[in-house]
Design a protein around this motif. Structure first.
Motif, short mmCIF file in Angstrom:
data_model
loop_
_atom_site.label_atom_id
_atom_site.label_comp_id
_atom_site.label_asym_id
_atom_site.label_seq_id
_atom_site.Cartn_x
_atom_site.Cartn_y
_atom_site.Cartn_z
N ALA A 91 189.96 11.84 134.98
CA ALA A 91 188.91 10.91 135.41
C ALA A 91 189.47 9.66 136.08
CB ALA A 91 188.06 10.51 134.20
N CYS A 92 190.73 9.32 135.82
CA CYS A 92 191.35 8.14 136.43
C CYS A 92 192.05 8.49 137.74
CB CYS A 92 192.37 7.53 135.47
SG CYS A 92 191.60 6.88 133.99
N GLY A 93 192.07 9.75 138.11
CA GLY A 93 192.74 10.16 139.34
C GLY A 93 194.19 10.53 139.13
N ASP A 94 194.65 10.58 137.88
CA ASP A 94 196.03 10.97 137.58
C ASP A 94 196.19 12.47 137.76
OD1 ASP A 94 196.63 8.38 136.91
OD2 ASP A 94 196.33 8.68 134.77
N LEU A 95 197.32 12.86 138.31
CA LEU A 95 197.63 14.26 138.50
C LEU A 95 197.91 14.89 137.14
CD1 LEU A 95 198.07 16.45 140.66
CD2 LEU A 95 200.47 15.78 140.68
N VAL A 96 197.16 15.92 136.78
CA VAL A 96 197.33 16.59 135.49
C VAL A 96 198.26 17.78 135.65
CG1 VAL A 96 196.14 17.75 133.60
CG2 VAL A 96 195.05 15.83 134.73
N TRP A 97 198.07 18.61 136.67
CA TRP A 97 198.96 19.73 136.93
C TRP A 97 198.79 20.18 138.36
CZ3 TRP A 97 196.05 23.84 138.38
CH2 TRP A 97 194.81 24.03 137.77
N SER A 108 190.53 6.72 149.89
CA SER A 108 191.41 7.16 148.80
C SER A 108 192.84 6.84 149.19
CB SER A 108 191.29 8.67 148.57
OG SER A 108 189.98 8.99 148.21
N TYR A 109 193.66 6.51 148.20
CA TYR A 109 195.05 6.16 148.43
C TYR A 109 195.92 6.82 147.36
CZ TYR A 109 193.06 2.76 151.56
OH TYR A 109 192.37 2.19 152.59
N LEU A 110 197.18 7.07 147.69
CA LEU A 110 198.12 7.67 146.75
C LEU A 110 199.17 6.66 146.37
CD1 LEU A 110 199.17 10.25 145.30
CD2 LEU A 110 200.59 10.64 147.33
N LEU A 111 199.30 6.39 145.07
CA LEU A 111 200.35 5.52 144.55
C LEU A 111 201.43 6.42 143.95
CD1 LEU A 111 201.28 2.58 143.83
CD2 LEU A 111 200.37 3.06 141.55
N GLN A 112 202.68 6.20 144.36
CA GLN A 112 203.80 6.97 143.83
C GLN A 112 204.83 6.04 143.20
OE1 GLN A 112 205.22 9.25 147.24
NE2 GLN A 112 204.08 11.01 146.50
N VAL A 113 205.44 6.52 142.13
CA VAL A 113 206.52 5.82 141.44
C VAL A 113 207.75 6.70 141.53
CG1 VAL A 113 207.30 4.79 139.28
CG2 VAL A 113 204.85 4.82 139.84
N TRP A 159 205.96 9.69 138.95
CA TRP A 159 204.53 9.68 138.65
C TRP A 159 203.76 9.42 139.93
CZ3 TRP A 159 200.80 5.49 138.10
CH2 TRP A 159 199.67 5.81 137.34
N SER A 160 202.58 9.98 140.03
CA SER A 160 201.70 9.67 141.16
C SER A 160 200.26 9.72 140.69
CB SER A 160 201.94 10.64 142.32
OG SER A 160 201.57 11.95 141.95
#
Length: 121
Positions: free
Chosen positions: A18-24, A100-105, A114-115
């Motif tokens: 729900a937060c937009g975190d990649l699960v798999w 929409s935007y992609l944040l990557q670490v 993490w993204s």
């Protein structure tokens, strides 16, 4: 999916929470009704959707890492390097268009840690 010559295409599935975190990513070996569980990543970003700013936090700040923000075309719009003992970084987003935007670490070697997807209203 089949093309005109009956050849199969490979496809990737992305599951976001729900937060937009990649699960798999990819296709799970068994498709069923059970939800896939992921362990806490130690990273969070808020608020999402974002307005004029958002804040990135990490629990483990023992190493340097690089944050980057990209648009839907993959164009990098912002980046910064977090210091070893830095737990938090505020990101100015007031100049971003609604999208929409992609944040990557990434770690110091460029390995993706993490993204997550972010939205700007």
């Amino acid at each position: 999916m089949l093309d005109n010559e009956n050849e199969y295409y490979k496809a990737w599935l992305l599951k976001l929470d729900a937060c937009g975190d990649l699960v798999w990513t990819g296709c799970p070996p068994i498709v069923g009704v059970e939800e896939l569980q992921r362990q806490d990543s130690g990273y969070k970003i808020y608020p999402n959707p974002m307005d004029n700013w958002c804040t990135f936090e990490r629990i483990n700040a023992e190493t340097k890492c690089t944050l980057s923000l990209a648009d839907v075309t993959g164009k990098q719009l912002w980046h910064c390097q977090m210091k070893t003992d830095q737990h938090q970084q505020t990101i100015e987003t007031s100049q971003l268009a609604p999208s929409s935007y992609l944040l990557q670490v990434k770690d110091a070697m460029g390995l993706l840690l993490w993204s997550t997807l972010l939205w700007r209203n």
